[in-house]
Write an enzyme that holds these catalytic residues in place. Structure first.
Site, PDB file in Angstrom:
ATOM      1  N   ASP A 142       0.916  -1.122  -0.066  1.00 13.73           N
ATOM      2  CA  ASP A 142       0.061  -0.149  -0.189  1.00 13.73           C
ATOM      3  C   ASP A 142       0.779   1.402  -0.003  1.00 13.73           C
ATOM      4  OD1 ASP A 142      -1.652   1.977   0.239  1.00 13.73           O
ATOM      5  OD2 ASP A 142      -2.911   1.359   2.052  1.00 13.73           O
ATOM      6  N   ASN A 150       3.831   4.507 -11.400  1.00 12.98           N
ATOM      7  CA  ASN A 150       2.565   4.628 -12.466  1.00 12.98           C
ATOM      8  C   ASN A 150       1.159   4.881 -11.297  1.00 12.98           C
ATOM      9  OD1 ASN A 150       0.542   4.222 -14.473  1.00 12.98           O
ATOM     10  ND2 ASN A 150      -0.015   2.697 -13.213  1.00 12.98           N
ATOM     11  N   TYR A 170      -5.747  16.422  -6.666  1.00 15.42           N
ATOM     12  CA  TYR A 170      -5.242  15.737  -7.644  1.00 15.42           C
ATOM     13  C   TYR A 170      -4.238  16.370  -8.696  1.00 15.42           C
ATOM     14  CZ  TYR A 170      -4.892  12.303 -11.571  1.00 15.42           C
ATOM     15  OH  TYR A 170      -4.704  11.423 -12.536  1.00 15.42           O
ATOM     16  N   LYS A 176      -0.437  15.944  -9.312  1.00 17.14           N
ATOM     17  CA  LYS A 176       0.081  15.955 -10.771  1.00 17.14           C
ATOM     18  C   LYS A 176       0.971  16.951 -11.347  1.00 17.14           C
ATOM     19  CE  LYS A 176      -1.487  11.677 -11.120  1.00 17.14           C
ATOM     20  NZ  LYS A 176      -0.643  10.428 -11.043  1.00 17.14           N
TER      21      LYS A 176
HETATM   22  N1  LIG Z   1      -7.636   7.043 -16.257  1.00 19.95           N
HETATM   23  C1  LIG Z   1      -7.374   8.385 -16.497  1.00 19.95           C
HETATM   24  O1  LIG Z   1      -8.173   9.064 -17.279  1.00 19.95           O
HETATM   25  C2  LIG Z   1      -6.118   8.932 -16.126  1.00 19.95           C
HETATM   26  C3  LIG Z   1      -5.652  10.247 -16.735  1.00 19.95           C
HETATM   27  C4  LIG Z   1      -4.313  10.653 -16.452  1.00 19.95           C
HETATM   28  C5  LIG Z   1      -3.625  10.089 -15.430  1.00 19.95           C
HETATM   29  N2  LIG Z   1      -3.926   8.791 -14.987  1.00 19.95           N
HETATM   30  C6  LIG Z   1      -3.003   8.207 -14.156  1.00 19.95           C
HETATM   31  O2  LIG Z   1      -2.606   7.149 -14.519  1.00 19.95           O
HETATM   32  C7  LIG Z   1      -2.297   6.176 -13.328  1.00 19.95           C
HETATM   33  C8  LIG Z   1      -3.003   4.814 -13.450  1.00 19.95           C
HETATM   34  O3  LIG Z   1      -4.316   5.216 -13.393  1.00 19.95           O
HETATM   35  P1  LIG Z   1      -5.476   4.234 -14.223  1.00 19.95           P
HETATM   36  O4  LIG Z   1      -6.090   5.040 -15.042  1.00 19.95           O
HETATM   37  O5  LIG Z   1      -4.822   3.225 -14.745  1.00 19.95           O
HETATM   38  O6  LIG Z   1      -6.466   3.944 -12.913  1.00 19.95           O
HETATM   39  P2  LIG Z   1      -6.581   2.435 -12.160  1.00 19.95           P
HETATM   40  O7  LIG Z   1      -7.102   1.497 -13.116  1.00 19.95           O
HETATM   41  O8  LIG Z   1      -7.639   2.867 -11.249  1.00 19.95           O
HETATM   42  O9  LIG Z   1      -5.239   1.956 -11.679  1.00 19.95           O
HETATM   43  C9  LIG Z   1      -4.477   2.771 -10.477  1.00 19.95           C
HETATM   44  C10 LIG Z   1      -3.494   1.835 -10.097  1.00 19.95           C
HETATM   45  O10 LIG Z   1      -2.730   2.380  -8.754  1.00 19.95           O
HETATM   46  C11 LIG Z   1      -2.842   1.345  -7.914  1.00 19.95           C
HETATM   47  N3  LIG Z   1      -3.045   2.008  -6.493  1.00 19.95           N
HETATM   48  C12 LIG Z   1      -3.930   2.956  -6.169  1.00 19.95           C
HETATM   49  N4  LIG Z   1      -3.608   3.123  -4.896  1.00 19.95           N
HETATM   50  C13 LIG Z   1      -2.830   2.605  -4.424  1.00 19.95           C
HETATM   51  C14 LIG Z   1      -2.150   2.399  -3.283  1.00 19.95           C
HETATM   52  N5  LIG Z   1      -2.430   3.176  -2.285  1.00 19.95           N
HETATM   53  N6  LIG Z   1      -1.072   1.551  -3.252  1.00 19.95           N
HETATM   54  C15 LIG Z   1      -0.667   0.830  -4.252  1.00 19.95           C
HETATM   55  N7  LIG Z   1      -1.219   0.877  -5.382  1.00 19.95           N
HETATM   56  C16 LIG Z   1      -2.187   1.799  -5.421  1.00 19.95           C
HETATM   57  C17 LIG Z   1      -3.866   0.431  -8.026  1.00 19.95           C
HETATM   58  O11 LIG Z   1      -3.935  -0.671  -7.465  1.00 19.95           O
HETATM   59  P3  LIG Z   1      -4.617  -1.403  -6.018  1.00 19.95           P
HETATM   60  O12 LIG Z   1      -5.768  -0.817  -6.182  1.00 19.95           O
HETATM   61  O13 LIG Z   1      -4.647  -2.667  -6.473  1.00 19.95           O
HETATM   62  O14 LIG Z   1      -3.750  -0.977  -4.959  1.00 19.95           O
HETATM   63  C18 LIG Z   1      -4.007   0.401  -9.687  1.00 19.95           C
HETATM   64  O15 LIG Z   1      -2.947  -0.780 -10.001  1.00 19.95           O
HETATM   65  C19 LIG Z   1      -2.671   6.864 -12.154  1.00 19.95           C
HETATM   66  O16 LIG Z   1      -1.305   7.770 -11.725  1.00 19.95           O
HETATM   67  C20 LIG Z   1      -3.544   8.116 -12.581  1.00 19.95           C
HETATM   68  O17 LIG Z   1      -3.595   9.397 -11.748  1.00 19.95           O
HETATM   69  C21 LIG Z   1      -5.184   8.160 -15.527  1.00 19.95           C
END
Ligand SMILES: NC(=O)c1ccc[n+]([C@@H]2O[C@H](COP(=O)([O-])OP(=O)(O)OC[C@H]3O[C@@H](n4cnc5c(N)ncnc54)[C@H](OP(=O)(O)O)[C@@H]3O)[C@@H](O)[C@H]2O)c1
Length: 270
Positions: free
Chosen positions: A69, A94, A159, A163
């Site tokens: 975590d 990531n 957020y 970022k």
């Molecule tokens: N989706 C979008 O539109 C978007 C746009 C811009 C940037 N991003 C960025 O892309 C990255 C990946 O996000 P995603 O869109 O792929 O979302 P996602 O599917 O929700 O993935 C987020 C990942 O981060 C992990 N995570 C979250 N909190 C955590 C914690 N406390 N400890 C360890 N792991 C943690 C989650 O794993 P667990 O829950 O298993 O811990 C999951 O593997 C993030 O940094 C997000 O801010 C996303």
């Protein structure tokens, strides 16, 4: 760069945080396809083990799982321990999450966790893994940021600020590490089709023009040597070029209207 050159430059192993879903899982799949051994990190161990099994069977690579975590400041020590004996040449920091809505409605505990996961963890992870990259004089670092780090984003204040931190960390490290042969990329995805939206209470059906996580991860890997900062997708780049070219007050008003449009369906009245 072809796959062999990529593996020579950034291999033999990659560490991917947030690998249990979305963009992180896409990074893991693409890197395994390219022949990388992997160290996968997230909280959901079951998902990481499923992915490890899939990738080991399909690509004959070695995959290590570390359930951690990242909201716990001690998590990076546990990751460093799990990385012993894994020759990490590419760090993909990531993992992250967002909070949408009026700033005063956020729970303080969630904001503290956001700061730790989105800001402190990438700072600690780079601090921990850079010495080995510097010693070998090659390697890469990808920090998944967001287009929301490019300017203030109303109703996503914490957020967006987190970022902006990531973008600054990435740019600073790029400046430090370029002469040492280490590529650093702050990756700025726009709206991407992952679980992240639902976790923030947003119906993905209200979002237009989402990219797939695989497309985002693939573009990041292709542009790893083109840092310091990379906006994924021509549409996102055009949108933010336009916003950043506007008087900031106008851009913020326009962005507030855009976010209101996706928040209103869940009944909030920002
Ligand atoms: N989706 C979008 O539109 C978007 C746009 C811009 C940037 N991003 C960025 O892309 C990255 C990946 O996000 P995603 O869109 O792929 O979302 P996602 O599917 O929700 O993935 C987020 C990942 O981060 C992990 N995570 C979250 N909190 C955590 C914690 N406390 N400890 C360890 N792991 C943690 C989650 O794993 P667990 O829950 O298993 O811990 C999951 O593997 C993030 O940094 C997000 O801010 C996303």
């Amino acid at each position: 760069m072809n796959t062999t050159d990529f593996l020579d430059r950034y291999g033999p192993a990659a560490l991917v945080t947030g690998a249990s879903s979305g963009i992180g899982a896409a990074f893991a799949r693409l890197l395994a396809e390219a022949g990388f051994d992997l160290l996968l990190v997230a909280r959901r161990a079951d998902r990481l083990h499923d992915l490890a099994g899939e990738l080991t069977a399909a690509h004959n690579v070695k995959v290590t799982v570390c359930a951690a975590d990242l909201a716990d400041p001690a998590a990076v020590d546990a990751i460093a321990k799990a990385a012993q004996g894994v020759d990490i040449g590419l760090l993909v920091s990531n993992a992250g999450f967002g909070l949408k809505g009026p700033h005063q409605n956020n729970e303080p505990e969630r904001m503290a966790a956001l700061l730790q996961v989105n800001c402190a963890a990438p700072m600690q992870l780079t601090h921990c893994f850079l010495p080995a990259l510097l010693e070998r004089g090659r390697g890469g670092v990808i920090l998944t940021s967001s287009v929301e780090g490019l300017m203030g984003i109303p109703f996503s204040a914490a957020y967006a600020a987190s970022k902006a931190f990531t973008n600054s960390l990435g740019e600073s490290l790029w400046g430090e590490l370029q002469p040492a042969g280490i590529d650093v990329l702050a990756l700025c995805p726009g709206s991407t089709d992952t679980e992240a939206h639902a976790l923030q209470g947003i119906d993905p059906a209200t979002l237009e023009g989402m990219m797939s996580p695989r497309e985002v991860a693939e573009l990041a890997l292709l542009n790893l040597a083109n840092g310091p900062l990379y906006i994924a997708g021509e549409q996102n780049k055009a949108m933010f070029d336009a916003l950043l070219g506007m008087p900031r007050r106008d851009a913020l008003r326009q962005m507030a209207d855009n976010i209101r449009a996706v928040l209103l369906p869940r009944g909030e009245k920002p």
